[in-house]
Design a protein around this motif. Structure first.
Motif, short mmCIF file in Angstrom:
data_model
loop_
_atom_site.label_atom_id
_atom_site.label_comp_id
_atom_site.label_asym_id
_atom_site.label_seq_id
_atom_site.Cartn_x
_atom_site.Cartn_y
_atom_site.Cartn_z
N VAL A 172 0.83 -1.20 0.00
CA VAL A 172 0.00 0.00 0.00
C VAL A 172 0.87 1.25 0.00
CG1 VAL A 172 -1.65 1.35 1.36
CG2 VAL A 172 -2.00 -1.10 1.05
N GLU A 173 1.93 1.25 0.77
CA GLU A 173 2.79 2.43 0.82
C GLU A 173 3.50 2.65 -0.51
OE1 GLU A 173 3.81 2.79 5.60
OE2 GLU A 173 5.33 1.96 4.25
N GLU A 174 3.89 1.57 -1.18
CA GLU A 174 4.57 1.72 -2.48
C GLU A 174 3.60 2.25 -3.54
OE1 GLU A 174 7.70 0.27 -3.94
OE2 GLU A 174 8.65 0.11 -1.97
N MET A 175 2.35 1.79 -3.52
CA MET A 175 1.42 2.21 -4.56
C MET A 175 0.82 3.59 -4.30
SD MET A 175 -1.83 -0.33 -3.73
CE MET A 175 -3.00 0.41 -4.86
N THR A 176 0.85 4.06 -3.04
CA THR A 176 0.22 5.34 -2.70
C THR A 176 1.22 6.42 -2.32
OG1 THR A 176 0.02 4.81 -0.34
CG2 THR A 176 -1.76 4.07 -1.79
N ARG A 314 -16.11 10.61 4.70
CA ARG A 314 -16.31 10.45 3.25
C ARG A 314 -15.82 9.07 2.84
NH1 ARG A 314 -13.02 12.72 -1.71
NH2 ARG A 314 -11.35 12.84 -0.16
N THR A 315 -16.66 8.29 2.15
CA THR A 315 -16.25 6.98 1.66
C THR A 315 -16.09 7.04 0.15
OG1 THR A 315 -18.56 6.26 1.51
CG2 THR A 315 -17.38 5.73 3.53
N VAL A 316 -14.95 6.61 -0.36
CA VAL A 316 -14.67 6.63 -1.79
C VAL A 316 -13.95 5.34 -2.17
CG1 VAL A 316 -14.48 9.14 -1.88
CG2 VAL A 316 -12.44 7.78 -1.48
N MET A 317 -13.88 5.08 -3.45
CA MET A 317 -13.09 3.96 -3.96
C MET A 317 -11.92 4.52 -4.76
SD MET A 317 -14.24 0.72 -6.34
CE MET A 317 -14.41 1.71 -7.82
N MET A 318 -10.77 3.88 -4.64
CA MET A 318 -9.64 4.30 -5.45
C MET A 318 -10.04 4.28 -6.92
SD MET A 318 -5.84 2.56 -5.78
CE MET A 318 -6.39 1.22 -6.87
N PRO A 319 -9.82 5.37 -7.66
CA PRO A 319 -10.19 5.39 -9.08
C PRO A 319 -9.44 4.30 -9.85
CG PRO A 319 -9.74 7.61 -8.29
CD PRO A 319 -9.29 6.67 -7.20
N VAL A 320 -10.19 3.48 -10.59
CA VAL A 320 -9.59 2.39 -11.36
C VAL A 320 -10.20 2.33 -12.75
CG1 VAL A 320 -9.00 0.96 -9.35
CG2 VAL A 320 -11.25 0.71 -10.45
N VAL A 321 -9.50 1.66 -13.66
CA VAL A 321 -10.00 1.34 -15.01
C VAL A 321 -9.67 -0.12 -15.29
CG1 VAL A 321 -9.79 3.69 -15.91
CG2 VAL A 321 -7.84 2.13 -16.05
N GLU A 333 -6.44 4.33 -11.95
CA GLU A 333 -6.66 5.32 -13.00
C GLU A 333 -5.88 6.58 -12.66
OE1 GLU A 333 -10.35 7.52 -15.37
OE2 GLU A 333 -10.71 6.63 -13.39
N GLU A 334 -4.95 6.91 -13.55
CA GLU A 334 -4.13 8.10 -13.32
C GLU A 334 -4.51 9.22 -14.30
OE1 GLU A 334 -2.55 8.32 -10.76
OE2 GLU A 334 -1.96 6.30 -10.16
N PRO A 335 -4.43 10.48 -13.87
CA PRO A 335 -3.81 10.93 -12.60
C PRO A 335 -4.75 10.98 -11.41
CG PRO A 335 -4.39 12.84 -13.93
CD PRO A 335 -4.79 11.62 -14.74
N GLU A 336 -6.00 10.52 -11.59
CA GLU A 336 -6.99 10.67 -10.52
C GLU A 336 -6.57 9.97 -9.23
OE1 GLU A 336 -7.60 9.95 -13.59
OE2 GLU A 336 -9.05 11.41 -14.38
N ALA A 337 -6.07 8.71 -9.34
CA ALA A 337 -5.68 7.98 -8.14
C ALA A 337 -4.54 8.69 -7.42
CB ALA A 337 -5.28 6.55 -8.50
N GLY A 338 -3.58 9.17 -8.19
CA GLY A 338 -2.45 9.88 -7.59
C GLY A 338 -2.88 11.12 -6.84
N ARG A 339 -3.85 11.83 -7.40
CA ARG A 339 -4.35 13.04 -6.74
C ARG A 339 -5.06 12.70 -5.42
NH1 ARG A 339 -6.88 15.33 -12.33
NH2 ARG A 339 -4.99 16.31 -13.19
N LEU A 340 -5.79 11.59 -5.44
CA LEU A 340 -6.47 11.17 -4.23
C LEU A 340 -5.47 10.87 -3.12
CD1 LEU A 340 -8.93 10.23 -2.56
CD2 LEU A 340 -8.71 7.98 -3.68
#
Length: 345
Positions: A172-176, A314-321, A333-340
């Motif tokens: 999780v730390e590597e991906m976020t 607030r409950t959200v899901m990591m943006p994915v495609v 989904e980038e850049p949305e996931a990175g921004r989150l």
């Protein structure tokens, strides 16, 4: 999880406004305020399994945010915090095997959420990570010595399978690039026992559910579920929508809110017997990092969340495609996931 309920018995209206995000894993720590006997404290404290994640990962991690010290030290911690919360599908133990529908000795992270508490701890963001997400799984230390190999295009939930909580946190730390300050994990049996100890939960579904894998059949509408049924709802994926993990996450978020409402509706301090059952259910299935592996530490965290209400969560899901390499998998989904993730640092 739940915060301290010392003031919540005053009126039902206040309880309904003060749903604590901590309710899923901290409800049982209230035994401290209920004057529990020493043997009960020892038993509950001994239930918790601790994992020394900080020592295992060392310094090769995202940095901790720099905070400005308050002029005078607050009675309770108030800095921002990130907690990785996992629901594991461990088959260890007869009860987990029965609820998991299998007899495998392995385990994966069936549910993964990053809980971010803002500074002041009056608001929070809960980010669900689909277990079908393809990631680059980093090299992780093994408890027996040595390290796992780096694995590209690997399913996210395999990190727990190959390296337990340590590898789950490192992945999780590597991906976020977000530091996980704490780790909390509850298994199938602990989750089902928690729901039963609370007297069940009430959930409204928008469509019929018929999932042979999770052994759950529900018509669309409102239902009061016991622990086994609630676990089936949390695990359902093939009986709804397109059968993907994405539809299942929506059900899990409904279930989280239902649990918070059930906890907030009860005066656990006025019912010591139920309070103890809730505490025992939570701690029996609980694994944490060593920074939270005692009732005293869990209670301190829970008390620091007194100002956190449902409206502040607030409950959200990591943006994915869909993954280009496999239509049955997803990628961030980038850049949305990175921004989150950047917003949570």
């Amino acid at each position: 999880m739940t915060g301290h309920h010392g003031d919540e018995g005053k009126e039902a209206g206040r309880r309904s406004r003060a749903l604590k995000i901590a309710g899923l894993v901290l409800a049982g720590t209230l035994v401290l305020g209920a004057g529990a006997a020493g043997w009960a404290y020892w038993h509950l404290n001994d239930n918790i399994t601790g994992v020394d994640i900080d020592n295992a990962l060392g310094d090769d991690r995202p940095p901790k945010p720099v905070t400005t010290p308050a002029p005078s030290a607050p009675a309770l911690p108030s800095e921002a915090l990130n907690i990785l919360v996992l629901g594991s599908d461990s088959r260890s133990g007869e009860e987990n095997r029965r609820l998991g529908g299998g007899d495998s000795s392995g385990a994966r992270s069936d549910t993964a959420m990053v809980v971010h508490l803002d500074a002041g701890r009056t608001s929070a963001t809960v980010v669900s990570i689909p277990r079908d997400t393809l990631v680059t799984r980093p090299s992780c230390p093994r408890t027996s010595g040595g390290s796992t190999a780096v694995a590209r295009h690997s399913m996210f939930n395999s990190a727990y399978e190959v390296g337990g909580p340590v590898c789950a946190v490192k992945t999780v730390e590597e991906m976020t690039n977000v530091r996980m300050d704490h780790y909390l994990e509850i298994d199938f049996s602990g989750f089902a026992k928690l729901v039963d100890a609370l007297g069940g939960v009430t959930v409204t579904t928008d469509e019929d559910i018929a999932d042979e894998d999770s052994h759950l059949r529900l018509e669309a509408g409102t239902h009061h579920l016991d622990g086994t049924q609630a676990l089936g709802l949390a695990r359902t994926r093939h009986g709804i929508g397109d059968g993907s993990d994405l539809g299942r996450i929506g059900l899990q978020q409904k279930l989280v809110k239902a649990l918070l409402e059930q906890i907030a509706s009860q005066d656990l301090l006025t019912d010591p017997a139920r309070l103890y059952r809730v505490a025992d259910a939570v701690t029996t299935g609980l694994t944490t990092d060593t920074g939270l592996d005692s009732l005293a530490e869990l209670t301190r965290l829970g008390q620091s969340l007194q100002g956190l209400s449902a409206s502040g969560v607030r409950t959200v899901m990591m943006p994915v495609v869909r993954a280009p390499s496999d239509p049955n998998r997803v990628v961030a989904e980038e850049p949305e996931a990175g921004r989150l993730w950047e917003s949570l640092r």
